[in-house]
Design a protein around this motif. Structure first.
Motif, mmCIF file in Angstrom:
data_model
loop_
_atom_site.group_PDB
_atom_site.id
_atom_site.type_symbol
_atom_site.label_atom_id
_atom_site.label_comp_id
_atom_site.label_asym_id
_atom_site.label_seq_id
_atom_site.Cartn_x
_atom_site.Cartn_y
_atom_site.Cartn_z
ATOM 1 N N ILE A 89 0.882 -1.167 0.000
ATOM 2 C CA ILE A 89 0.000 0.000 0.000
ATOM 3 C C ILE A 89 0.917 1.213 0.000
ATOM 4 O O ILE A 89 1.708 1.397 0.924
ATOM 5 C CB ILE A 89 -0.931 0.011 1.235
ATOM 6 N N GLY A 90 0.846 2.010 -1.051
ATOM 7 C CA GLY A 90 1.723 3.167 -1.161
ATOM 8 C C GLY A 90 3.111 2.811 -1.662
ATOM 9 O O GLY A 90 4.007 3.643 -1.661
ATOM 10 N N THR A 91 3.313 1.582 -2.078
ATOM 11 C CA THR A 91 4.588 1.133 -2.644
ATOM 12 C C THR A 91 4.312 0.120 -3.736
ATOM 13 O O THR A 91 3.355 -0.654 -3.653
ATOM 14 C CB THR A 91 5.514 0.512 -1.578
ATOM 15 N N SER A 92 5.153 0.120 -4.754
ATOM 16 C CA SER A 92 4.983 -0.847 -5.835
ATOM 17 C C SER A 92 5.819 -2.099 -5.607
ATOM 18 O O SER A 92 5.685 -3.068 -6.344
ATOM 19 C CB SER A 92 5.346 -0.200 -7.178
ATOM 20 N N SER A 93 6.694 -2.079 -4.591
ATOM 21 C CA SER A 93 7.585 -3.210 -4.313
ATOM 22 C C SER A 93 7.526 -3.575 -2.831
ATOM 23 O O SER A 93 8.393 -3.189 -2.044
ATOM 24 C CB SER A 93 9.029 -2.850 -4.683
ATOM 25 N N PRO A 94 6.493 -4.321 -2.399
ATOM 26 C CA PRO A 94 6.399 -4.674 -0.983
ATOM 27 C C PRO A 94 7.585 -5.516 -0.519
ATOM 28 O O PRO A 94 7.982 -6.451 -1.199
ATOM 29 C CB PRO A 94 5.084 -5.446 -0.874
ATOM 30 N N ALA A 95 8.152 -5.131 0.645
ATOM 31 C CA ALA A 95 9.326 -5.819 1.189
ATOM 32 C C ALA A 95 8.944 -6.904 2.193
ATOM 33 O O ALA A 95 9.812 -7.603 2.704
ATOM 34 C CB ALA A 95 10.254 -4.804 1.859
ATOM 35 N N SER A 96 7.661 -7.040 2.502
ATOM 36 C CA SER A 96 7.193 -8.063 3.435
ATOM 37 C C SER A 96 5.771 -8.433 3.042
ATOM 38 O O SER A 96 5.220 -7.890 2.082
ATOM 39 C CB SER A 96 7.267 -7.567 4.880
ATOM 40 N N ILE A 97 5.147 -9.313 3.810
ATOM 41 C CA ILE A 97 3.800 -9.771 3.469
ATOM 42 C C ILE A 97 2.799 -8.608 3.446
ATOM 43 O O ILE A 97 1.880 -8.586 2.643
ATOM 44 C CB ILE A 97 3.349 -10.908 4.401
ATOM 45 N N LEU A 98 2.995 -7.597 4.307
ATOM 46 C CA LEU A 98 2.206 -6.366 4.277
ATOM 47 C C LEU A 98 3.172 -5.207 4.441
ATOM 48 O O LEU A 98 3.889 -5.116 5.432
ATOM 49 C CB LEU A 98 1.158 -6.334 5.397
ATOM 50 N N HIS A 99 3.196 -4.333 3.459
ATOM 51 C CA HIS A 99 4.114 -3.195 3.464
ATOM 52 C C HIS A 99 3.293 -1.948 3.160
ATOM 53 O O HIS A 99 2.828 -1.752 2.047
ATOM 54 C CB HIS A 99 5.193 -3.407 2.406
ATOM 55 N N ALA A 100 3.086 -1.129 4.201
ATOM 56 C CA ALA A 100 2.370 0.136 4.030
ATOM 57 C C ALA A 100 3.391 1.256 4.106
ATOM 58 O O ALA A 100 4.099 1.392 5.091
ATOM 59 C CB ALA A 100 1.313 0.301 5.119
ATOM 60 N N ALA A 101 3.502 2.044 3.030
ATOM 61 C CA ALA A 101 4.483 3.123 2.971
ATOM 62 C C ALA A 101 3.762 4.470 3.031
ATOM 63 O O ALA A 101 2.691 4.630 2.468
ATOM 64 C CB ALA A 101 5.312 3.019 1.699
ATOM 65 N N GLY A 102 4.361 5.418 3.736
ATOM 66 C CA GLY A 102 3.796 6.757 3.838
ATOM 67 C C GLY A 102 3.981 7.294 5.233
ATOM 68 O O GLY A 102 4.200 6.550 6.188
ATOM 69 N N SER A 103 3.895 8.593 5.373
ATOM 70 C CA SER A 103 4.140 9.234 6.669
ATOM 71 C C SER A 103 2.919 9.246 7.570
ATOM 72 O O SER A 103 3.020 9.585 8.746
ATOM 73 C CB SER A 103 4.625 10.667 6.456
ATOM 74 N N THR A 104 1.744 8.887 7.047
ATOM 75 C CA THR A 104 0.536 8.942 7.873
ATOM 76 C C THR A 104 0.351 7.716 8.742
ATOM 77 O O THR A 104 -0.444 7.725 9.657
ATOM 78 C CB THR A 104 -0.713 9.123 6.996
ATOM 79 N N GLY A 105 1.070 6.644 8.471
ATOM 80 C CA GLY A 105 0.958 5.444 9.291
ATOM 81 C C GLY A 105 -0.332 4.700 9.029
ATOM 82 O O GLY A 105 -0.926 4.792 7.965
ATOM 83 N N ILE A 106 -0.770 3.976 10.051
ATOM 84 C CA ILE A 106 -1.983 3.165 9.958
ATOM 85 C C ILE A 106 -3.009 3.760 10.916
ATOM 86 O O ILE A 106 -2.746 3.892 12.111
ATOM 87 C CB ILE A 106 -1.686 1.699 10.336
ATOM 88 N N ILE A 107 -4.168 4.108 10.386
ATOM 89 C CA ILE A 107 -5.239 4.665 11.211
ATOM 90 C C ILE A 107 -6.205 3.529 11.529
ATOM 91 O O ILE A 107 -6.646 2.797 10.641
ATOM 92 C CB ILE A 107 -5.963 5.813 10.486
ATOM 93 N N LEU A 108 -6.530 3.385 12.816
ATOM 94 C CA LEU A 108 -7.437 2.337 13.278
ATOM 95 C C LEU A 108 -8.721 2.982 13.768
ATOM 96 O O LEU A 108 -8.687 3.906 14.568
ATOM 97 C CB LEU A 108 -6.784 1.546 14.412
ATOM 98 N N GLY A 109 -9.851 2.512 13.296
ATOM 99 C CA GLY A 109 -11.120 3.047 13.758
ATOM 100 C C GLY A 109 -11.763 3.935 12.720
ATOM 101 O O GLY A 109 -11.375 3.970 11.557
ATOM 102 N N ALA A 110 -12.757 4.689 13.141
ATOM 103 C CA ALA A 110 -13.523 5.545 12.250
ATOM 104 C C ALA A 110 -12.763 6.820 11.962
ATOM 105 O O ALA A 110 -12.098 7.374 12.826
ATOM 106 C CB ALA A 110 -14.866 5.874 12.881
ATOM 107 N N ALA A 111 -12.859 7.290 10.721
ATOM 108 C CA ALA A 111 -12.188 8.531 10.346
ATOM 109 C C ALA A 111 -13.029 9.286 9.333
ATOM 110 O O ALA A 111 -13.686 8.690 8.491
ATOM 111 C CB ALA A 111 -10.814 8.232 9.755
ATOM 112 N N SER A 112 -13.006 10.598 9.446
ATOM 113 C CA SER A 112 -13.652 11.472 8.488
ATOM 114 C C SER A 112 -12.653 12.563 8.169
ATOM 115 O O SER A 112 -12.465 13.483 8.962
ATOM 116 C CB SER A 112 -14.937 12.058 9.074
ATOM 117 N N GLY A 113 -11.969 12.422 7.045
ATOM 118 C CA GLY A 113 -10.882 13.356 6.749
ATOM 119 C C GLY A 113 -9.764 13.131 7.747
ATOM 120 O O GLY A 113 -9.357 12.008 7.999
ATOM 121 N N ASN A 114 -9.254 14.209 8.350
ATOM 122 C CA ASN A 114 -8.208 14.099 9.364
ATOM 123 C C ASN A 114 -8.768 14.126 10.774
ATOM 124 O O ASN A 114 -8.031 14.208 11.738
ATOM 125 C CB ASN A 114 -7.181 15.232 9.198
#
Length: 181
Positions: free
Chosen positions: A22-47
């Protein structure tokens, strides 16, 4: 291989090894999320109204980074989550600080919320170490289902002193009623 692109940039990929990027075309592991926002858990509306987040923090060196944990400060106000805990590149853990100086570094915004509880609260067996805001005293509070036997302080595995269940300070003895008293 499955790729989802936006304006020619890969946003999501499942490669031939079934690794997801996610955010990368070459995953280095089984799940690779790239980006400075990290992983958001739960409900979100914009920021706003994010329940929790886990974010990577760049510490400025090659592959050097921290991991920060965020929670939302209240259930009734808008805004972004607040950093609550960080594990830095040295392995130090900070709770209430983004710059942990020791293996475990606790910090609070006021002395009324700065403390450590070790034990099992449900069975009333714990030790609290905290700073008392009104007096500036450091408090050690032990709770235990009866019988409470006191505190023992060891140096190098040998008992140096004890505070018995009556509050007597015993140094060099474990008996609060020495012979000849």
């Amino acid at each position: 291989v499955v790729r989802i692109k936006d304006n020619g940039t890969t946003k999501f990929v499942i490669d031939e090894n079934y690794s997801v990027g996610i955010g990368t075309s070459s995953p280095a592991s089984i799940l690779h999320a790239a980006g400075s926002t990290g992983i958001i858990l739960g409900a979100a509306s914009g920021n706003n109204w994010q329940t929790a987040a886990i974010k990577p923090i760049d510490e400025g060196g090659t592959y050097k980074g921290s991991l920060a944990f965020y929670t939302h400060p209240t259930a009734v106000s808008a805004g972004s989550p607040t950093e609550r805990m960080r594990i830095d590149s040295s392995g130090n853990v900070g709770i209430g600080t983004s710059s942990p100086a020791q293996n475990l570094h606790l910090s609070g915004t006021s002395s009324s919320n700065l403390g450590l509880r070790i034990g099992v609260t449900a069975s009333n067996q714990y030790l609290d170490i905290y700073r008392e805001g009104s007096t500036g005293l450091t408090r050690y509070n032990a709770a235990q289902t009866a019988p409470f036997r006191g505190h023992v302080f060891d140096l190098g595995g040998v008992e140096a002193m004890r505070i018995d269940s009556s509050g007597n300070l015993l140094v060099g003895t474990t008996d609060s009623f020495p012979v000849g008293t």
